[in-house]
Design a protein around this motif. Structure first.
Motif, PDB file in Angstrom:
ATOM      1  N   PRO A  64      49.804  59.848 -40.678  1.00 10.60           N
ATOM      2  CA  PRO A  64      50.641  59.122 -41.187  1.00 10.60           C
ATOM      3  C   PRO A  64      51.378  58.325 -41.336  1.00 10.60           C
ATOM      4  CG  PRO A  64      50.446  61.907 -41.171  1.00 10.60           C
ATOM      5  CD  PRO A  64      49.682  60.914 -40.366  1.00 10.60           C
ATOM      6  N   ALA A  65      51.792  57.983 -39.552  1.00 11.33           N
ATOM      7  CA  ALA A  65      52.466  57.203 -38.986  1.00 11.33           C
ATOM      8  C   ALA A  65      51.714  55.532 -39.588  1.00 11.33           C
ATOM      9  CB  ALA A  65      52.091  57.579 -37.528  1.00 11.33           C
ATOM     10  N   GLY A  66      50.072  56.372 -39.036  1.00  7.20           N
ATOM     11  CA  GLY A  66      49.561  54.442 -38.972  1.00  7.20           C
ATOM     12  C   GLY A  66      49.521  54.180 -40.557  1.00  7.20           C
ATOM     13  N   ALA A  67      50.087  55.127 -41.563  1.00  7.59           N
ATOM     14  CA  ALA A  67      49.963  54.987 -43.321  1.00  7.59           C
ATOM     15  C   ALA A  67      51.190  54.063 -43.695  1.00  7.59           C
ATOM     16  CB  ALA A  67      49.235  56.487 -43.908  1.00  7.59           C
ATOM     17  N   GLU A  68      52.026  54.641 -42.940  1.00  7.85           N
ATOM     18  CA  GLU A  68      53.129  53.732 -43.216  1.00  7.85           C
ATOM     19  C   GLU A  68      52.935  52.789 -42.213  1.00  7.85           C
ATOM     20  OE1 GLU A  68      57.899  54.507 -41.341  1.00  7.85           O
ATOM     21  OE2 GLU A  68      56.375  56.413 -41.806  1.00  7.85           O
ATOM     22  N   LEU A  69      52.571  52.649 -41.553  1.00  8.02           N
ATOM     23  CA  LEU A  69      52.342  50.581 -40.685  1.00  8.02           C
ATOM     24  C   LEU A  69      51.720  49.748 -42.142  1.00  8.02           C
ATOM     25  CD1 LEU A  69      51.182  51.761 -36.925  1.00  8.02           C
ATOM     26  CD2 LEU A  69      53.472  50.604 -38.069  1.00  8.02           C
ATOM     27  N   VAL A  70      50.104  51.015 -42.372  1.00 12.59           N
ATOM     28  CA  VAL A  70      49.500  49.496 -43.648  1.00 12.59           C
ATOM     29  C   VAL A  70      50.858  50.130 -44.688  1.00 12.59           C
ATOM     30  CG1 VAL A  70      47.511  49.923 -44.883  1.00 12.59           C
ATOM     31  CG2 VAL A  70      47.257  50.481 -42.450  1.00 12.59           C
ATOM     32  N   ASP A  71      51.662  50.912 -45.082  1.00 11.52           N
ATOM     33  CA  ASP A  71      52.367  50.494 -46.010  1.00 11.52           C
ATOM     34  C   ASP A  71      53.077  49.197 -46.078  1.00 11.52           C
ATOM     35  OD1 ASP A  71      52.981  51.259 -49.205  1.00 11.52           O
ATOM     36  OD2 ASP A  71      54.472  52.190 -48.002  1.00 11.52           O
ATOM     37  N   ASP A  72      54.300  49.168 -44.828  1.00  5.16           N
ATOM     38  CA  ASP A  72      54.926  48.104 -44.420  1.00  5.16           C
ATOM     39  C   ASP A  72      54.291  47.058 -44.092  1.00  5.16           C
ATOM     40  OD1 ASP A  72      56.790  50.362 -44.393  1.00  5.16           O
ATOM     41  OD2 ASP A  72      56.326  50.107 -41.628  1.00  5.16           O
ATOM     42  N   HIS A  73      53.370  46.958 -44.087  1.00  4.46           N
ATOM     43  CA  HIS A  73      52.679  45.497 -43.870  1.00  4.46           C
ATOM     44  C   HIS A  73      52.075  44.939 -45.179  1.00  4.46           C
ATOM     45  CE1 HIS A  73      50.141  42.774 -42.728  1.00  4.46           C
ATOM     46  NE2 HIS A  73      48.374  42.520 -42.924  1.00  4.46           N
ATOM     47  N   LEU A  74      51.883  46.240 -45.874  1.00  7.45           N
ATOM     48  CA  LEU A  74      51.890  45.346 -47.577  1.00  7.45           C
ATOM     49  C   LEU A  74      52.902  44.851 -48.192  1.00  7.45           C
ATOM     50  CD1 LEU A  74      49.004  48.279 -48.922  1.00  7.45           C
ATOM     51  CD2 LEU A  74      48.586  45.715 -48.427  1.00  7.45           C
ATOM     52  N   THR A  75      53.702  45.448 -48.267  1.00 13.33           N
ATOM     53  CA  THR A  75      55.349  44.904 -48.529  1.00 13.33           C
ATOM     54  C   THR A  75      55.936  43.467 -47.670  1.00 13.33           C
ATOM     55  OG1 THR A  75      56.386  47.369 -48.030  1.00 13.33           O
ATOM     56  CG2 THR A  75      57.770  45.493 -48.085  1.00 13.33           C
ATOM     57  N   ARG A  76      55.358  43.163 -46.481  1.00 13.63           N
ATOM     58  CA  ARG A  76      55.857  42.242 -45.585  1.00 13.63           C
ATOM     59  C   ARG A  76      54.127  40.997 -46.073  1.00 13.63           C
ATOM     60  NH1 ARG A  76      55.688  45.415 -41.478  1.00 13.63           N
ATOM     61  NH2 ARG A  76      53.296  44.526 -40.805  1.00 13.63           N
ATOM     62  N   LEU A  77      53.502  41.532 -46.933  1.00 12.88           N
ATOM     63  CA  LEU A  77      52.721  40.590 -47.420  1.00 12.88           C
ATOM     64  C   LEU A  77      52.366  40.322 -48.692  1.00 12.88           C
ATOM     65  CD1 LEU A  77      49.261  42.164 -46.333  1.00 12.88           C
ATOM     66  CD2 LEU A  77      49.837  38.946 -45.944  1.00 12.88           C
TER      67      LEU A  77
END
Length: 77
Positions: free
Chosen positions: A63-76
């Motif tokens: 779950p923590a990793g998925a949140e990092l990926v989601d945050d990264h997509l938001t920045r992109l």
């Protein structure tokens, strides 16, 4: 996937269902951002500098990793 093919009548566990749902959400967002499913799948498999060289697909295991990926997509985006 191979194990699931052998026993298709068995339901996914809550954990497996959650991970599948998260993957589908991330793949959907990435597809919108990158313009195609193929580009999104390619992005998921390539190491990302913003994720300390980790592949987004690897990070979706927790779950923590998925949140990092989601945050990264938001920045992109």
């Amino acid at each position: 996937l191979q194990r699931r093919r052998e026993d298709q009548d068995r339901a996914l566990s809550p954990e497996q269902s959650g991970r599948a749902w998260t993957f589908a959400e991330i793949l959907g967002r990435a597809t919108e951002i990158f313009g195609s499913r193929e580009a999104a799948l390619d992005w998921l498999q390539r190491p990302a500098l913003a994720l300390v060289g980790r592949r987004p697909l690897e990070l979706l295991r927790t779950p923590a990793g998925a949140e990092l990926v989601d945050d990264h997509l938001t920045r992109l985006e």
